[in-house]
Structure formats: C-alpha cells, structure tokens
Design an enzyme around this catalytic site. Structure first.
Site, PDB file in Angstrom:
ATOM      1  N   CYS A 156      13.537  10.816   6.361  1.00 45.63           N
ATOM      2  CA  CYS A 156      13.580  10.430   7.778  1.00 45.63           C
ATOM      3  C   CYS A 156      15.000  10.508   8.325  1.00 45.63           C
ATOM      4  O   CYS A 156      15.200  10.646   9.521  1.00 45.63           O
ATOM      5  CB  CYS A 156      12.970   9.057   7.998  1.00 45.63           C
ATOM      6  SG  CYS A 156      13.348   7.902   6.697  1.00 45.63           S
ATOM      7  N   GLU A 188      10.573  15.256  15.483  1.00 45.83           N
ATOM      8  CA  GLU A 188      10.770  15.230  14.038  1.00 45.83           C
ATOM      9  C   GLU A 188       9.814  16.224  13.366  1.00 45.83           C
ATOM     10  O   GLU A 188       8.612  16.167  13.571  1.00 45.83           O
ATOM     11  CB  GLU A 188      10.498  13.816  13.504  1.00 45.83           C
ATOM     12  CG  GLU A 188      10.879  13.670  12.054  1.00 45.83           C
ATOM     13  CD  GLU A 188      10.633  12.269  11.511  1.00 45.83           C
ATOM     14  OE1 GLU A 188       9.593  11.670  11.834  1.00 45.83           O
ATOM     15  OE2 GLU A 188      11.496  11.782  10.749  1.00 45.83           O
ATOM     16  N   LYS A 223       0.842  -1.210   0.000  1.00 46.49           N
ATOM     17  CA  LYS A 223       0.000   0.000   0.000  1.00 46.49           C
ATOM     18  C   LYS A 223       0.873   1.254   0.000  1.00 46.49           C
ATOM     19  O   LYS A 223       1.607   1.503   0.956  1.00 46.49           O
ATOM     20  CB  LYS A 223      -0.896   0.039   1.243  1.00 46.49           C
ATOM     21  CG  LYS A 223      -1.920   1.168   1.134  1.00 46.49           C
ATOM     22  CD  LYS A 223      -2.618   1.471   2.428  1.00 46.49           C
ATOM     23  CE  LYS A 223      -1.881   2.459   3.281  1.00 46.49           C
ATOM     24  NZ  LYS A 223      -1.733   3.803   2.678  1.00 46.49           N
ATOM     25  N   GLU A 228      10.571   0.929   9.911  1.00 42.72           N
ATOM     26  CA  GLU A 228      11.539   2.010   9.676  1.00 42.72           C
ATOM     27  C   GLU A 228      10.797   3.303   9.962  1.00 42.72           C
ATOM     28  O   GLU A 228       9.895   3.682   9.215  1.00 42.72           O
ATOM     29  CB  GLU A 228      12.043   1.923   8.225  1.00 42.72           C
ATOM     30  CG  GLU A 228      13.387   2.588   8.024  1.00 42.72           C
ATOM     31  CD  GLU A 228      13.253   3.989   7.459  1.00 42.72           C
ATOM     32  OE1 GLU A 228      13.254   4.932   8.292  1.00 42.72           O
ATOM     33  OE2 GLU A 228      13.137   4.145   6.246  1.00 42.72           O
TER      34      GLU A 228
END
Ligand code: ADP
Length: 503
Positions: A315, A412, A207, A281
């Site tokens: 990331c 983040e 997906k 991850e």
C-alpha cells in the site's frame, strides 16, 4: 490498438541495443528454488476458536491456490455469523477470566514464546507465504517473517511497561479486538495487529484475507504450541461477509482493518454511532521524488525496490515517480536498463525479483489500468523479461507522458506499474505530490538535508523515507492521512488504539 513498448528503449532496427548493455544475454542465473520438502500443509484447515481447530457451523470450505502454479494448496473453512459469534464469545470469556487478570509480565512471556517459535519456524513460514501469496522468497524470508517475529518481540517488551506508555495516567485494555487483514503481507499484518492487542491486555478475533489464509493458520498452530490460554487469539477464515460479521458483532470493542479504501469506507459507515474504537490502514499512491542532486544510481534502485519488488503489492508502493526535469532522461534510461535485469517468475526461486500477482482478479485489475493509461495518452514501456506461461504474472511497467489527472496517476493499481512525471521546483513537486486523495507514504532523494526537511514537512503522508524506501521497524509508527486511513500501527503509537487512557 494497444501499443506497449517492450524492452525496446534503446534498440536499433536490427533489434540490437545501441550502446546499452544487453542484460538478457549475459545475466542468466541457474534456478535456485527453495525446497518445499519440509513444508507440511493439511488438506483442510478448520477455524481456530478457543484454542482448538473447530469445524465451521456453515459446513463450507473454500480453496486457497498458489498464484504461481494455479494449483490448490489446501481448503479452509468459511466462517458464517454463528462461527463469528462463537469466536467473539471465546475471546470475551478469555478476556474476562484469564487474559485481563493475568499479571502483565506473564502476558509478555507468552508473546516472547510466540516470537521465538516464529523464528524457529521461519523457513517454513517463508516458504508457505511465498506459495500462498506469490511473493518472492527473498521478500518473505528477509522481510515478512523476521519483521513479524520482531513485532511480537517488541510488543512483548511493552506488556509490563504500560504505565510508562502514558506518563501521569493509567491505562486499561479495551476488551475484544476484531482484526481484518489483507493479502499483501499476510503473516506480518497478523503480527502488526495481534501483538499490540495482546500486549495491551486485549483478546483477539482475526480474519486473514481469503487468498492468503495459510500462514495465519500456521500462526494458530504456533499459538497452540506456545500454550497461549484458550480463546485469547481466535483466527477465523472467510471472505468479505465474514469480515462484515466481525465488524458488526456487538461483542467487539475495537476494529483494526487493513485493506482497500473502498472497504474501509464501508466499515467506517458500519461503525458510525457505535462505541467501537477503530483504526483503518487503507490505500496509497506514494510519490517518490528525485531531485537533480540525488545519488542517481541509488535512487533508481530505490524506485525499483519501491514499486517493482513484491509486485507493487504494497500500500506504500512508490507508484508515482517525480523526477526533476534536468535528470529525467538519465533516470528514465537507467530505470529501463534496470527493469531489463529484473527476473519475473517462480516465487520460490531465490533469484526472483518479482513473483506472482496475488490473484487472477488482481491481475485483471492491473491489465485494466494499463489499458486505461494507454487510452489516456500515456506512453507505456515494459521490460522484455520472460514471464511464466502458467500462473498470474506481470512484467514491470512504466508510463511516461502522463498528467496529474490521469487515472493511473490518481488511483491505486496495486501492481508493478510506475507512472513518471517531471518537475522543476520544490514547490511544484510538493503541490503535485499532495494533489491526490491518498496520503500514506512518500520518498525523497536528494543530497541536501534542507530539501529533505522541506519536503517531509510539507508532504501530506504518514511515512516519508529519505534516500531509502520501504524500510520498516516495529518501533516506528505507520499510517495515513486523508483516504489512506486513520490511526497508527507500530511503535508506541500502535499500542494506544488498544488502550483506554484514564487520567
Ligand atoms: P484488497 O483490495 O487488499 O483485497 P479488501 O479491502 O477487499 O482489500 O480486503 C481486505 C480484507 O477485508 C480481506 O480480509 C477481506 O476479506 C475483508 N473484507 C472485504 N469486504 C469486507 C467487508 N465488507 N467488511 C469487512 N471486511 C471485508
């Protein structure tokens, strides 16, 4: 009142820069847009299940827009749990009847074919990636698409060499892999996930993210063109609920997820107590460390590459900069000057350094964090570059006067926002760099090999670059410590999570 210094680092009262180069006056490039003429997009994309584009049982579709123009590009199907069930059943059937029985050498041939078609259609894929996701064409053309093909080539090579992957032991495929990917590297993430799964003999339900489904649908066309047996790869679109239905489906043997730490934790909870294997991850907040003996200009370019190119939508972005105190002034000055030269704008223009922020929500999140940074006492500086009035764009931004406890240092942001801190000793910077919930990546800039070894051995991060940044290769493992996830992707390490090892 929110105070942001815009491109004013070295300006005097008349607005003219003191001694600094006036980049804006002499550095204009003529527009160099990549052509869209050869791009063929359907108005509507169905689900790719069992080798065919199939209407969703949900009957629902949603729009995917271009973040740089805010215009609709196409609509894609929204898979519900019945659709997920169909895709998993197709993958199971293909696994049992075809893929796991096929000689490994033949599996490799299909993968080489997919890789070659990706190369042949590289231009088309790069343009669609930039249209749908907002990243500069330079990035999608030179990084995303070539690397995606390289992953298929690399893992195709492994397909008939599985016995060498674990000397003294045999390996066995797992079955059906459910794979959920984010929007920052849409096609590359699909390749990272699909290629090792297929090489190891598994079948796949993948997906893509809801804001960037189009290159995945193009990959489905490529898979058809390559003649991959029906059901070996199924690509279904949808948002979080579709992802959750994949995670919770009893017919899935392994989940591979890349995305936020928040969703990673939800998935980990959902998988607890099941016998599904998983790799996650997740987020990152990388430290990029510059010592006084570094090649400063090279390091500044590395910082810019690490956080501003690709809008900070990485990331492993080097979002925390640590500069040794003695060179802090010069590094910050050079960085501000370089920021002034960065071009923010049309992702399809080959001169563009910073394209569109992927979505309105993401843009709002970045703005929110910049406000937080200012309220916390950070000094905010932004490039004075022009920004298109339509679309989701954000200027390259840096913060000084931040502390370890600042939220913009700890959390983040996933945007072109850099926070800068200084340090005096190696021990101090290692302590500061590790003082974070994440541990995905890092960078170190120094002339001394001994410092590189000390820092890389003590930083708790999965990947650390030395005197460079954001370099990827399919042979090299990638993944994190702490809240940045578990398991590795890439290289032999990335193959192992798709295998059972029999001693
Ligand atoms: P990002 O912040 O990078 O958008 P997300 O973690 O929200 O990351 O999304 C990454 C991927 O995970 C997307 O494909 C998204 O649709 C999917 N996703 C979101 N929520 C869930 C969930 N609860 N279960 C499984 N997948 C999810």
């Amino acid at each position: 009142m929110i105070l942001i210094q815009v491109g004013a680092s070295s300006k005097n009262k008349s607005g003219k820069k003191k001694g600094a180069l006036d980049f804006n006056s002499g550095w204009k490039y003529a527009p160099a847009p990549e052509s869209k003429d050869h791009i063929q997009l359907k108005n509507r994309y169905d689900l790719f299940i069992n080798g065919k584009f199939t209407e969703p049982e949900s009957g629902k579709y949603f729009d995917t827009i271009s973040p740089s123009t805010e215009k609709k590009l196409a609509e894609v199907a929204e898979a519900n749990s019945n659709d997920v069930d169909k895709a998993v059943n197709a993958a199971r059937h293909a696994y049992e009847k075809t893929w796991s029985r096929m000689p490994a050498k033949e599996r490799g041939k299909y993968m080489y074919r997919i890789a070659r078609i990706m190369q042949e259609r590289a231009r088309e894929l790069a343009v669609i990636e930039s249209m749908d996701g907002g990243k500069p064409i330079r990035e999608s053309r030179d990084i995303d698409i070539p690397l995606a093909a390289a992953h298929f080539f690399y893992y195709a090579g492994w397909a008939d060499k599985m016995d060498y992957s674990t000397p003294g032991a045999k390996t066995k495929s797992l079955g059906v892999a459910g794979q959920i990917i984010p929007w920052n590297f849409p096609l590359l993430m699909a390749a990272w996930k699909i290629a090792p799964a297929l090489a190891a003999g598994n079948t796949v339900v993948l997906k893509p993210a809801e804001t960037t489904p189009l290159t995945a649908m193009k990959l489905a066309e490529i898979i058809q063109e390559a003649g991959l047996p029906d059901g070996v790869v199924n690509i279904i679109t949808g948002a979080g609920a579709t992802g959750a239905a994949i995670v919770n489906h009893p017919g899935i043997n392994k989940i591979a997820f890349t995305g936020s730490t928040e969703v990673g934790k939800i998935i980990q909870k959902a998988l607890a107590g099941t016998n599904k294997k998983y790799t996650l991850e997740l987020g990152g907040k990388a430290a990029n460390i510059i010592f006084e003996d570094a090649a400063i200009d090279q390091a500044v370019e590395g910082i810019v590459n690490g956080i501003f190119f690709n809008q900070g939508h990485v990331c492993c972005a080097g979002s925390r900069l640590f500069v040794q105190e003695s060179v802090a002034d010069v590094v910050i000055r050079k960085l501000k000057d370089r920021m002034e030269t960065l071009i923010v704008g049309d992702p399809l223009d080959k001169n563009t350094d910073i394209g569109a922020i992927n979505s309105k929500d993401q843009l709002e999140k970045i703005k929110k964090y910049v406000k937080i940074g200012i309220h916390e006492g950070g000094v905010c500086y932004q490039s004075s570059c022009s920004v298109p009035s339509k679309g989701f764009f954000y200027r390259p931004t840096l913060f000084t006067n931040v502390s370890q406890s600042s939220r913009i240092v700890q959390e983040e942001i996933f945007g072109p926002v850099l926070s800068i801190q200084t340090f005096r000793t190696v021990e101090e910077v290692i302590e500061k760099a590790n003082n974070i919930p994440y541990g995905l990546s890092g960078g170190v800039w120094t002339d001394k090999g001994s410092k590189i070894f000390k820092v890389t051995s003590q930083l708790r991060a999965g990947v650390i670059w030395a005197n460079t940044y954001n370099k990827f290769d399919p042979t090299s493992p990638f993944g994190g410590y702490k809240e940045s996830g578990m398991g590795r992707e890439g290289g032999l390490h990335g193959l192992m999570p798709y295998l059972e090892v029999i001693h």
